[in-house]
Scaffold this active site. Sequence first.
Site, PDB file in Angstrom:
ATOM      1  N   SER A 152      30.326 -21.226 -30.469  1.00  0.00           N
ATOM      2  CA  SER A 152      29.441 -22.352 -30.816  1.00  0.00           C
ATOM      3  C   SER A 152      29.069 -23.088 -29.531  1.00  0.00           C
ATOM      4  CB  SER A 152      30.148 -23.299 -31.783  1.00  0.00           C
ATOM      5  OG  SER A 152      31.201 -23.969 -31.092  1.00  0.00           O
TER       6      SER A 152
ATOM      7  N   SER B 183      35.300 -19.568 -45.189  1.00  0.00           N
ATOM      8  CA  SER B 183      36.769 -19.671 -45.195  1.00  0.00           C
ATOM      9  C   SER B 183      37.279 -19.981 -46.596  1.00  0.00           C
ATOM     10  CB  SER B 183      37.231 -20.764 -44.226  1.00  0.00           C
ATOM     11  OG  SER B 183      37.239 -20.262 -42.903  1.00  0.00           O
TER      12      SER B 183
ATOM     13  N   ARG C  85      41.679 -21.815 -37.758  1.00  0.00           N
ATOM     14  CA  ARG C  85      42.157 -23.113 -37.255  1.00  0.00           C
ATOM     15  C   ARG C  85      43.402 -23.558 -38.023  1.00  0.00           C
ATOM     16  NH1 ARG C  85      36.897 -27.038 -36.225  1.00  0.00           N
ATOM     17  NH2 ARG C  85      35.782 -25.629 -34.848  1.00  0.00           N
TER      18      ARG C  85
ATOM     19  N   GLY D   3      30.346 -20.522 -43.583  1.00  0.00           N
ATOM     20  CA  GLY D   3      31.225 -21.360 -44.405  1.00  0.00           C
ATOM     21  C   GLY D   3      32.048 -20.548 -45.383  1.00  0.00           C
TER      22      GLY D   3
ATOM     23  N   ASP E 291      26.831 -18.933 -32.109  1.00  0.00           N
ATOM     24  CA  ASP E 291      26.911 -19.493 -33.464  1.00  0.00           C
ATOM     25  C   ASP E 291      26.164 -20.833 -33.491  1.00  0.00           C
ATOM     26  OD1 ASP E 291      27.820 -19.622 -36.103  1.00  0.00           O
ATOM     27  OD2 ASP E 291      29.651 -20.714 -35.550  1.00  0.00           O
TER      28      ASP E 291
END
Length: 308
Positions: free
Chosen positions: A50, A214, A260, A212, A82
Amino acid sequence: MPKVSTKELFGKAYGGGYAIGAFNVNNMEIIQGIVEAAEEENAPLILQISKGARSYAKHEYLMKLIEAALELSGLPIVVHLDHGDSFELCKSVIDGGFSSVMIDGSHLPFDENIALVKKVVDYAHPRGVPVEAELGKLAGIEEHVNVSELDAIFTNPDEAQEFIERSGCDSLAVAIGTSHGAYKFKTEPKLDFERLHEIEEKLPGFPLVLHGASSVLKEFVDMCNQYGGKLPGAMGVPEAMISEAVKTGVCKVNIDTDLRLAMTAEIRKAFVENPENFDPRKYLGPARTAIKEMVKHKLHVLNCVGKA
Ligand code: G3H
Ligand code: 13P
Ligand code: ZN
């Protein structure tokens, strides 16, 4: 194996019943954990960076780390931008060796989004770099939102067709109910599969992308909290829904939050269980292993094990 572009990987994934995992990277341990997992599972891989990750770690450091990963693993690896937010950023990473970029104009009006994507495409294509674009806004499906409100937020299949024709993009991130971060749904997780299938029918053979994605696995949220974290109850996209989505047109699935959480849980545990330790290798090492295990698990969810 050299650095590859998404075009080559998507060509095989489309209709192959699997998607390539696109995992966000910020530092050495994250890159190593992801690459070791893909190596052991013989899976193709997208490492994505990112704008924030690039400012944090610096372009040159990340590129050298990925160069090492390519050399040591022999895997086909894409280096992808990203959520690029400007033509200048896309140009800079293309000039600096990325093999794929995303330009995210999803917040812009339709025609402005197209114009921005086309400008990036015109620069990227002659240099052999494919471009991902996004149409629609990422948001969880909430109970109180009605069908016409959903139409205004999610990707419209007819518009998608016009969008790819006019912009010349190579893949499209679609909004069907996934969203970024750990708090995707307030109530029951739902994806608009009907809309996804309509988009697939309108764009046969064209690679779609899920951002998105996850799943925010409870085990890792609980582990963070067991070791002193204060994460509120979180909810992600059930993995069964991701496995369902990759059966046809979805060729790339973006995962950051789950990595994360796995990493943070392990570092919290190491600090609590070993409070006298101050050797970073003793908490970053277990964190790297946690990333590796999470990525291996995800590669199975995406059905891309053995597809390198
Ligand atoms: O979708 C965004 C990714 O999770 C990257 O997040 O902008 O905090 O690096 P970041
Ligand atoms: P998650 O926050 O669900 O991991 O999504 C990551 C993503 O879409 C990166 O572009
Ligand atoms: Zn995203």
